[in-house]
Design a protein around this motif. Structure first.
Motif, PDB file in Angstrom:
ATOM      1  N   GLN A 100      35.556  56.077  -2.134  1.00  0.00           N
ATOM      2  CA  GLN A 100      35.393  54.690  -1.648  1.00  0.00           C
ATOM      3  C   GLN A 100      33.970  54.537  -1.111  1.00  0.00           C
ATOM      4  N   ILE A 101      33.249  53.528  -1.592  1.00  0.00           N
ATOM      5  CA  ILE A 101      31.869  53.303  -1.146  1.00  0.00           C
ATOM      6  C   ILE A 101      31.811  51.966  -0.415  1.00  0.00           C
ATOM      7  N   SER A 102      31.101  51.958   0.711  1.00  0.00           N
ATOM      8  CA  SER A 102      31.235  50.802   1.602  1.00  0.00           C
ATOM      9  C   SER A 102      29.967  50.479   2.375  1.00  0.00           C
ATOM     10  N   HIS A 103      29.846  49.215   2.725  1.00  0.00           N
ATOM     11  CA  HIS A 103      28.823  48.744   3.676  1.00  0.00           C
ATOM     12  C   HIS A 103      29.596  47.995   4.754  1.00  0.00           C
ATOM     13  N   ALA A 104      29.370  48.364   6.008  1.00  0.00           N
ATOM     14  CA  ALA A 104      30.167  47.781   7.097  1.00  0.00           C
ATOM     15  C   ALA A 104      29.754  46.357   7.447  1.00  0.00           C
ATOM     16  N   GLY A 105      28.568  45.908   6.965  1.00  0.00           N
ATOM     17  CA  GLY A 105      28.109  44.589   7.392  1.00  0.00           C
ATOM     18  C   GLY A 105      27.964  44.575   8.903  1.00  0.00           C
ATOM     19  N   CYS A 106      28.510  43.545   9.536  1.00  0.00           N
ATOM     20  CA  CYS A 106      28.334  43.457  10.995  1.00  0.00           C
ATOM     21  C   CYS A 106      29.509  44.076  11.762  1.00  0.00           C
ATOM     22  N   GLN A 107      30.415  44.775  11.028  1.00  0.00           N
ATOM     23  CA  GLN A 107      31.507  45.444  11.742  1.00  0.00           C
ATOM     24  C   GLN A 107      31.061  46.861  12.145  1.00  0.00           C
ATOM     25  N   THR A 108      29.982  46.902  12.882  1.00  0.00           N
ATOM     26  CA  THR A 108      29.403  48.136  13.393  1.00  0.00           C
ATOM     27  C   THR A 108      28.544  47.736  14.583  1.00  0.00           C
ATOM     28  N   SER A 109      27.619  48.591  14.980  1.00  0.00           N
ATOM     29  CA  SER A 109      26.737  48.201  16.088  1.00  0.00           C
ATOM     30  C   SER A 109      25.356  48.793  15.839  1.00  0.00           C
ATOM     31  N   SER A 110      24.345  48.213  16.476  1.00  0.00           N
ATOM     32  CA  SER A 110      22.985  48.733  16.293  1.00  0.00           C
ATOM     33  C   SER A 110      22.884  50.133  16.893  1.00  0.00           C
ATOM     34  N   GLU A 111      23.789  50.460  17.791  1.00  0.00           N
ATOM     35  CA  GLU A 111      23.812  51.820  18.354  1.00  0.00           C
ATOM     36  C   GLU A 111      24.158  52.845  17.249  1.00  0.00           C
ATOM     37  N   VAL A 112      25.096  52.462  16.379  1.00  0.00           N
ATOM     38  CA  VAL A 112      25.502  53.362  15.288  1.00  0.00           C
ATOM     39  C   VAL A 112      24.460  53.393  14.169  1.00  0.00           C
TER      40      VAL A 112
END
Ligand SMILES: Cc1cc2nc3c(=O)[nH]c(=O)nc-3n(C[C@H](O)[C@H](O)[C@H](O)COP(=O)(O)O)c2cc1C
Length: 276
Positions: A100-112
């Protein structure tokens, strides 16, 4: 005889049975790299060929799209060695495997991610997340390249295919959902064609680069179950478009419900602020 125990042919690949292990993030990677712990986990899950197909956990296609610490990476060629070790273990146990290949978009944080978060539009998912930067067309083009490169790395590592993640409120789901896609250009959120344009570009580019025999699956967050969100009827039409573009297997799951719990009240608040 039970149908579920019967083989299933997808293109040139035959699954021994129809039990599928869905992608489940294990957070067992070593800073994105396949670890011995991760290998042991998939060895145990694939023992005795119990699953005809294993879909490995979401792996990020670039650092901007990383969802969490401990997430597996498929963002550059240095990942291929570890991934091929994982694939060999699963194949040896008798299962087929897709990544599975993915981009989280904005469901992450700038910390990560170490960067500003991004999305289809500058819409915050909930008060837990940051306001993302709206992707420019050049940035969208580079995301298509990153998905394509990840699919190429997966093929080089020996996977039988890839699954493009467009569910659970991640980037492609953010483009697909009218609740998070407020764009007015050709990727607009007000038409189904606009909402799936990025998906189609990714599918076509991946297919061009991996050839006809490699499986392309797409996990679709088929319904938001929220007012103004994506509907099951949209998904039927979208699925036909995905198949025409080159998808071999659809993996249907949920959309943005749960992730967007506070979105409607946030949008109301934003429009109230704009009034004053
Ligand atoms: C711990 C955990 C991690 C998960 N990680 C992923 C993931 O990486 N990618 C994904 O598409 N779904 C992920 N899911 C969702 C599962 O694949 C699955 O769809 C969900 O558990 C619902 O099960 P069901 O599809 O059998 O109803 C995860 C679920 C759990 C519980």
């Amino acid at each position: 005889m039970l149908h579920i125990n019967q083989p299933l042919k997808i293109k040139g690949i035959t699954l021994d049975n129809r039990f599928v292990m869905p992608p489940m993030a294990s957070a067992k990677s070593d800073n994105g790299v396949v670890s011995q712990e991760l290998c042991a986990y998939y060895d145990e899950k694939s023992q005795d060929g119990q699953f005809g197909l294993i879909i490995t956990e979401h792996a990020y296609i670039n650092t901007e799209g990383k969802a969490s610490l401990g997430q597996l990476s498929i963002a550059d060629a240095s990942c291929i060695n570890g991934l091929s070790q994982l694939v060999s273990i699963i194949h040896k146990n008798g299962a087929k495997v897709i990544a599975q290949i993915s981009h989280a978009g904005c469901q992450t944080s700038s910390e990560v991610t170490g960067k500003e978060t991004v999305s289809a539009s500058a819409v915050r998912l909930s008060d837990k997340f940051e306001i993302p930067h709206e992707l420019s067309k050049d940035e969208i083009e580079s995301i298509v390249k990153d998905f394509t490169n990840s699919a190429i790395y997966a093929k080089e590592a020996g996977f039988d295919g890839v699954e493009i993640h467009s569910a659970h409120g991640y980037l492609l789901n953010q483009f697909y959902s009218p609740l998070t896609n407020k764009r007015n250009d050709e990727y607009n959120g007000s038409t189904l064609e606009g909402r799936v344009r990025l998906h189609l570009e990714i599918i076509e580019s991946v297919r061009k680069n991996v050839g006809d025999e490699f499986i392309i699956a797409l996990r679709l967050g088929a319904c938001d179950y929220m007012e103004g969100g994506s509907t099951k009827a949209d998904s039927v039409k979208a699925s036909v478009m995905f198949e025409k573009a080159g998808v071999d297997l659809l993996d249907i799951s949920g959309g943005c419900r749960g992730i967007l719990q506070n979105l409607q009240s946030l949008l109301k608040m934003q429009s109230l602020f704009q009034l004053y």
